[in-house]
Design an enzyme around this catalytic site. Structure first.
Site, short mmCIF file in Angstrom:
data_model
loop_
_atom_site.label_atom_id
_atom_site.label_comp_id
_atom_site.label_asym_id
_atom_site.label_seq_id
_atom_site.Cartn_x
_atom_site.Cartn_y
_atom_site.Cartn_z
N SER A 198 68.83 37.03 14.59
CA SER A 198 68.97 37.83 15.81
C SER A 198 67.69 37.79 16.63
CB SER A 198 69.26 39.29 15.44
OG SER A 198 69.27 40.09 16.61
N LYS B 279 68.10 45.77 17.17
CA LYS B 279 68.95 45.54 15.99
C LYS B 279 68.08 45.33 14.76
CE LYS B 279 72.82 42.75 17.61
NZ LYS B 279 73.37 41.39 17.52
N GLU C 129 74.47 29.09 20.60
CA GLU C 129 75.38 29.23 21.73
C GLU C 129 76.56 30.07 21.27
OE1 GLU C 129 77.90 26.53 24.82
OE2 GLU C 129 76.61 25.51 23.37
N ASP D 114 76.87 40.28 14.82
CA ASP D 114 77.39 40.22 16.18
C ASP D 114 78.10 41.53 16.42
OD1 ASP D 114 77.56 38.37 18.56
OD2 ASP D 114 79.62 39.10 18.42
N GLY E 178 71.20 49.81 24.26
CA GLY E 178 72.50 49.36 24.78
C GLY E 178 73.35 50.49 25.35
N TYR E 179 74.57 50.59 24.85
CA TYR E 179 75.53 51.55 25.39
C TYR E 179 75.43 52.93 24.74
CZ TYR E 179 77.64 47.31 27.32
OH TYR E 179 77.86 46.15 28.00
N HIS F 246 78.09 51.56 13.19
CA HIS F 246 78.82 50.34 12.83
C HIS F 246 77.91 49.38 12.06
CE1 HIS F 246 76.72 50.32 16.55
NE2 HIS F 246 76.89 49.03 16.80
#
Ligand code: ITT
Length: 192
Positions: free
Chosen positions: A7, A12, A39, A68, A148-149, A175
């Site tokens: 990563s 993270k 990619e 991910d 992030g969110y 998560h």
């Protein structure tokens, strides 16, 4: 035991190292070498997680773990989903886009997903697990922790957003921690 964490997201990596520390296992996560630039052209979290793990394995030929992850919103048909990191240019703009798309919508159920893939030194998938954290999207961002969110994600059965939880609290329920705990349990079993 050293495991390469496939990563480039420093938040993270920090969360994963904190979770490992709190559990106290002898696993040390190290960053991939220069040139790690996968990619992410898969169509699911699981596929992208494998792509990242395999790319890091090609560079290191050792144990590799990839994460991910992303936010899935029911009313948006699961979006931003695998496009979570690319939904707009900056984290603030990504939040703005989500709130705009949910404007006028009352059903705001959502979940975070984290797909982890563990590859062994032979380049084979040794273990994979998908962790989920349920909640909903509030109308205005709140809180400054996490990334992030997190500021718009209201944790299920809690009155706070993910960004209003302490790091420790997030790491109990996220998560990422659900998936990582399974991975660590597996690693512990096979390295005994
Ligand atoms: P790497 O691929 O290098 O690991 P990335 O940030 O591009 O880093 P992803 O492709 O997995 O990683 O996208 C994850 C995005 O999903 C992340 O950038 C956030 O926007 C969102 N996300 C994932 N976990 C999150 C969390 O715990 N809290 C808030 N947002 C999260």
């Amino acid at each position: 035991m050293k495991v390469v964490l496939a990563s480039s997201n420093k938040h993270k990596v920090q969360e994963i190292n904190d979770i490992v520390k709190s559990i106290g296992l002898g696993v040390e996560f190290v960053l991939p070498p220069e040139g790690f630039d996968p990619e992410e052209n898969g169509t699911t979290f699981e596929e992208n997680s494998y792509i990242k793990a395999y790319e890091a394995w090609k560079l290191t030929k050792t144990w590799v773990l990839a994460d991910d992850s992303g936010l899935c919103i029911d009313a948006l048909g699961g979006k931003p989903g695998i496009f979570s990191a690319r939904y707009a240019e900056t984290p603030a703009l990504r939040i703005e886009r989500v709130l705009k798309e949910l404007n006028g919508i009352e059903e705001r159920k959502a979940h975070f997903t984290c797909a982890m893939t563990l590859i062994n030194p032979q380049g084979e998938v040794e273990y994979k697990y998908q962790g989920i954290c349920e909640g909903s999207i509030i109308k205005e961002a709140r809180g400054t922790n996490g990334f992030g969110y997190d500021p718009i994600f209201l944790v299920k059965d809690d009155s706070r957003t993910m960004a209003e939880l302490s790091e420790d609290e997030k790491n109990q329920i996220s998560h990422r921690s659900v998936a990582l705990r399974h991975v660590l349990e597996y690693l512990q079993k096979i390295t005994k």
